[in-house]
Design a protein around this motif. Structure first.
Motif, PDB file in Angstrom:
ATOM      1  N   HIS A 174      20.513 -23.715   5.907  1.00 25.92           N
ATOM      2  CA  HIS A 174      21.293 -24.947   6.073  1.00 25.92           C
ATOM      3  C   HIS A 174      22.694 -24.823   5.476  1.00 25.92           C
ATOM      4  O   HIS A 174      22.907 -24.056   4.532  1.00 25.92           O
ATOM      5  CB  HIS A 174      20.576 -26.122   5.404  1.00 25.92           C
ATOM      6  CG  HIS A 174      19.306 -26.519   6.098  1.00 25.92           C
ATOM      7  ND1 HIS A 174      18.061 -26.265   5.572  1.00 25.92           N
ATOM      8  CD2 HIS A 174      19.096 -27.136   7.276  1.00 25.92           C
ATOM      9  CE1 HIS A 174      17.136 -26.713   6.412  1.00 25.92           C
ATOM     10  NE2 HIS A 174      17.738 -27.254   7.455  1.00 25.92           N
TER      11      HIS A 174
ATOM     12  N   LEU B 233      21.992 -30.852   7.299  1.00 28.91           N
ATOM     13  CA  LEU B 233      21.094 -31.735   6.554  1.00 28.91           C
ATOM     14  C   LEU B 233      21.602 -33.173   6.623  1.00 28.91           C
ATOM     15  O   LEU B 233      22.766 -33.414   6.951  1.00 28.91           O
ATOM     16  CB  LEU B 233      21.061 -31.316   5.077  1.00 28.91           C
ATOM     17  CG  LEU B 233      20.460 -29.950   4.749  1.00 28.91           C
ATOM     18  CD1 LEU B 233      20.896 -29.507   3.356  1.00 28.91           C
ATOM     19  CD2 LEU B 233      18.944 -30.014   4.831  1.00 28.91           C
ATOM     20  N   HIS B 234      20.741 -34.100   6.234  1.00 26.90           N
ATOM     21  CA  HIS B 234      21.135 -35.499   6.109  1.00 26.90           C
ATOM     22  C   HIS B 234      22.309 -35.621   5.141  1.00 26.90           C
ATOM     23  O   HIS B 234      23.159 -36.504   5.256  1.00 26.90           O
ATOM     24  CB  HIS B 234      19.920 -36.275   5.585  1.00 26.90           C
ATOM     25  CG  HIS B 234      20.036 -37.765   5.637  1.00 26.90           C
ATOM     26  ND1 HIS B 234      20.449 -38.443   6.750  1.00 26.90           N
ATOM     27  CD2 HIS B 234      19.775 -38.720   4.705  1.00 26.90           C
ATOM     28  CE1 HIS B 234      20.453 -39.743   6.500  1.00 26.90           C
ATOM     29  NE2 HIS B 234      20.048 -39.932   5.272  1.00 26.90           N
ATOM     30  N   SER B 235      22.351 -34.712   4.153  1.00 27.21           N
ATOM     31  CA  SER B 235      23.373 -34.787   3.103  1.00 27.21           C
ATOM     32  C   SER B 235      24.477 -33.749   3.280  1.00 27.21           C
ATOM     33  O   SER B 235      25.232 -33.495   2.344  1.00 27.21           O
ATOM     34  CB  SER B 235      22.715 -34.600   1.735  1.00 27.21           C
ATOM     35  OG  SER B 235      22.022 -33.371   1.698  1.00 27.21           O
TER      36      SER B 235
ATOM     37  N   GLY C 198      26.397 -36.404   7.174  1.00 21.23           N
ATOM     38  CA  GLY C 198      25.186 -36.616   7.963  1.00 21.23           C
ATOM     39  C   GLY C 198      25.400 -36.346   9.442  1.00 21.23           C
ATOM     40  O   GLY C 198      26.523 -36.175   9.916  1.00 21.23           O
TER      41      GLY C 198
ATOM     42  N   LYS D 203      25.420 -26.945   3.403  1.00 24.99           N
ATOM     43  CA  LYS D 203      25.468 -28.143   2.563  1.00 24.99           C
ATOM     44  C   LYS D 203      26.846 -28.792   2.621  1.00 24.99           C
ATOM     45  O   LYS D 203      26.965 -30.008   2.731  1.00 24.99           O
ATOM     46  CB  LYS D 203      25.133 -27.759   1.115  1.00 24.99           C
ATOM     47  CG  LYS D 203      25.084 -28.909   0.147  1.00 24.99           C
ATOM     48  CD  LYS D 203      23.863 -29.773   0.365  1.00 24.99           C
ATOM     49  CE  LYS D 203      23.825 -30.921  -0.637  1.00 24.99           C
ATOM     50  NZ  LYS D 203      22.649 -31.769  -0.450  1.00 24.99           N
TER      51      LYS D 203
END
Lengths: 287, 369
Positions: A95, A22-24, A36, A97
């Motif tokens: 995903h 993820l972007h985060s 990122g 994290k």
């Protein structure tokens, strides 16, 4: 997710693993946290440059709903030396994290026939970390985390893991012979493989004699009920003695445990020794 | 405030960025006076932040900020949209590749039809231009920011902004006290001093000896936070940490103070508070949203005031100065215990304010000279 991680390091398959980022997402490796896609991808490319494209030699998985862990060893076809990487990550099946990767960096210097000091220089700059002194004593009225605080475990496993933790937290060495199979396979980062718990016991004594006022803290645990495997993310913190000087240090550790017939038959203890040297300006060997 | 209850307000934790930037489906909040494209307050905050900062449409500040918009930071005060535009441009020029990774938005619908949002952001940025910290270092760093905004009819009308600048400059290779000396030379808006003095007086005047315990049977968020503030920060009763934190809680405080579990958290708080032993803390705003079935996220904006007791020899001449912090904390609470805390404030501004106020002549370190 396990296959995607392995495919990255064996085939250089960035695309598969990228789809789970993820972007985060944060990816901590060598005590540097990349955030990122761009920073994480850069981290992968550095690893591929460092290790090359290798074959999977050995793996251990710990799968649970929210957190999973993976340990694997990689080797070239022709070589008998290998490198090992371990991962503890938060995921939602699709995903990742947050991921913490511990590379047995010392093993990788042997693998690449590199000088330790050169490899330390090549590691990324570590995240800033300020350690505060605290009361490390196990006071009767205070509470300290034990494995059963983290997840639901079967009764036998809970008792075994609590005993395992007593070895580290309370330095209860007598428990080694109670909870380890006499022929258990032990791997300690930088020290390699051995049979039986004696290498682990020696390592433990040496570690705690080098670090005064040491305190062990569990960060997280994941348990795989299908395979009876456990991954424990934990830390040792204390005052490191170096030529009469005292340095406060924190050592991140990942332990992978396989249980059979209610004793430990296999354990990998992963520490990134060279990142530790870089962070606290220590020289190898640390203990 | 949620008129169409069939979809929850956006939660960003597991959302890919592409989905966040193109939300589909019905609105989850009325958002009276906001542009129709926004489905809820979280969507509004995420998308306007992306447009202004990552797409670098700085002029959109004119659209999304009120003409008069007080912005409070520990380092200064601004109140017009023109200053917001200028400050944004300066930061982007110094850190041109700054990314803004939205980690969380905790919000509250207020009684006056405004929304309060607390946006936790991680930024990765390379310092290629001169900044308020000094000359360009060409190094890349990571920084955590919390932006608390009051949003009304499509505009931000008030903001409190805190950034973990001491963590950032450490990665850029700049000494904390050097950065504070440099920052102290900047003259803030005259309104800042009035605000600073009145806040210091307000916080210093609170009654800190009253017991505010919270029991598991009568547990609610507000009581929990007030008890956390009073018991730990005002009364310094650290054996009660176990009433507030999970045994393996993760605790991030500015400058790289990273702790796990009760012993480390206790050490971190005791060491930090020792530089202001008479610290008093107030909770200035509180918001709470559900994270999952058993977990809530709490955003707290708070202030601390007291008297400075230097731990650093270089700052010894500042002893007795007014110590004041504007801070924000995001707490993730499961089964009535904090499992994760991220606290942000600007340590550089904290020391810079004392240096400026005292007029002390503190010398730069060898690396900063």
């Amino acid at each position: 997710m396990f296959n995607k991680l392995i495919a990255l390091y064996t085939k250089g398959d960035l695309a598969q693993l990228s789809s789970s980022i993820l972007h985060s997402t944060s990816w901590k490796q060598h005590d540097f946290t990349a955030y990122g896609h761009m920073q994480i991808e850069s981290q992968w490319l550095k690893s591929l440059q460092q290790f090359g494209f290798l074959q999977l030699k050995n793996q251990q998985t710990v799968k649970s709903d929210k957190f999973s862990a993976l340990y694997f060893e990689l080797a070239a076809d022709s070589a008998n030396r290998s490198i090992s990487l371990s991962f503890f990550f938060e995921h939602n099946q699709t995903h990742i994290k947050k991921l913490h990767c511990i590379v047995d960096s010392l093993l990788s210097t042997q693998f690449k026939h590199k000088d330790v000091s050169k490899l330390i220089k090549q590691l990324p700059a570590v995240d800033p970390l300020q350690l505060s002194q605290f009361d490390h004593q196990l006071h009767p009225q205070s509470y300290h985390a034990i494995p059963s605080d983290f997840c639901d475990l079967p009764e036998d496993t809970e008792a075994l893991l609590n005993q395992w933790w007593h070895i580290w937290q309370e330095k209860q060495f007598a428990d080694f012979e109670l909870i380890y199979n006499a022929k258990s396979k032990i791997n300690i980062a930088g020290l390699g493989n051995s049979n039986g718990y004696k290498s682990l016991r020696t390592f433990h004594i040496n570690m705690h004699n080098r670090i005064n006022r040491s305190y062990c803290q569990i960060e997280n645990i994941c348990y795989d009920s299908q395979q009876n495997t456990v991954a424990i993310q934990w830390q040792i913190e204390g005052d490191y003695l170096l030529n009469g000087d005292i340095k406060r240090i924190r050592v991140p550790v990942l332990s992978f445990i396989t249980i059979k017939d209610n004793v430990i038959v296999q354990e990998q203890l992963q520490i990134d020794w060279l990142s530790l040297c870089k962070r606290f300006q220590l020289t190898y060997p640390v203990i | 405030m949620n008129s169409e209850q069939d979809r929850p307000v956006t939660q960003i934790y597991w959302q890919p960025l592409a989905k966040l930037l193109k939300p589909v489906g019905k609105k989850s909040q009325d958002l009276i006076g906001f542009d129709d494209e926004f489905i809820d307050i979280v969507d509004y905050i995420i998308r306007i932040t992306h447009r202004i900062w990552e797409q670098k449409n700085i002029g959109l500040c004119y659209k999304y900020y009120a003409d008069v918009c007080p912005v409070y930071t520990l380092g200064g005060y601004s109140q017009s949209v023109e200053q917001v535009v200028q400050n944004t441009l300066k930061t982007i020029a110094a850190f041109p590749d700054r990314s803004l990774i939205g980690e969380n938005v905790i919000w509250k619908a207020e009684a006056d039809d405004s929304y309060y949002s607390s946006h936790l952001i991680t930024s990765i940025m390379t310092n290629t231009g001169n900044s308020e910290f000094g000359s360009a270092t060409h190094k890349t760093g990571r920084v955590t920011t919390i932006a608390d905004c009051v949003c009304f009819e499509n505009k931000i009308v008030k903001e409190w902004l805190v950034r973990d600048n001491s963590f950032l400059i450490n990665q850029l290779g700049i000494d904390l006290i050097d950065a504070a000396i440099s920052f102290a030379q900047l003259e803030p808006d005259p309104t800042f001093k009035n605000w600073f003095d009145s806040e210091y007086k307000r916080v210093s005047g609170i009654k800190h000896r009253i017991d505010l315990t919270v029991t598991s049977k009568e547990w609610d968020t507000e009581s929990f936070v007030k008890s956390w503030t009073q018991t730990l920060f005002n009364q310094k009763q650290f054996s009660t940490l176990t009433d507030f934190y999970h045994v393996a809680a993760s605790h991030q405080w500015p400058g790289g103070r990273q702790s796990t579990g009760l012993a480390q958290i206790s050490g971190s708080l005791i060491q930090w508070l020792s530089q202001c032993p008479d610290a008093k803390m107030t909770v200035d705003h509180l918001a709470e949203v559900e994270f999952d079935e058993n977990t809530i996220d709490i955003a707290i904006r708070w202030s601390i005031s007291g008297t400075y007791n230097p731990q650093s020899k270089r700052l010894a001449s500042l002893k007795g100065n007014k110590f004041f912090v504007l801070g924000c904390s995001h707490l993730r609470v499961r089964n009535q215990k904090i499992i994760k805390e991220i606290t942000v404030f600007d340590e550089i501004a904290l020391y810079a304010n004392m240096i400026r106020e005292s007029g002390a002549n503190i010398t730069l370190s060898e690396s900063g000279a």
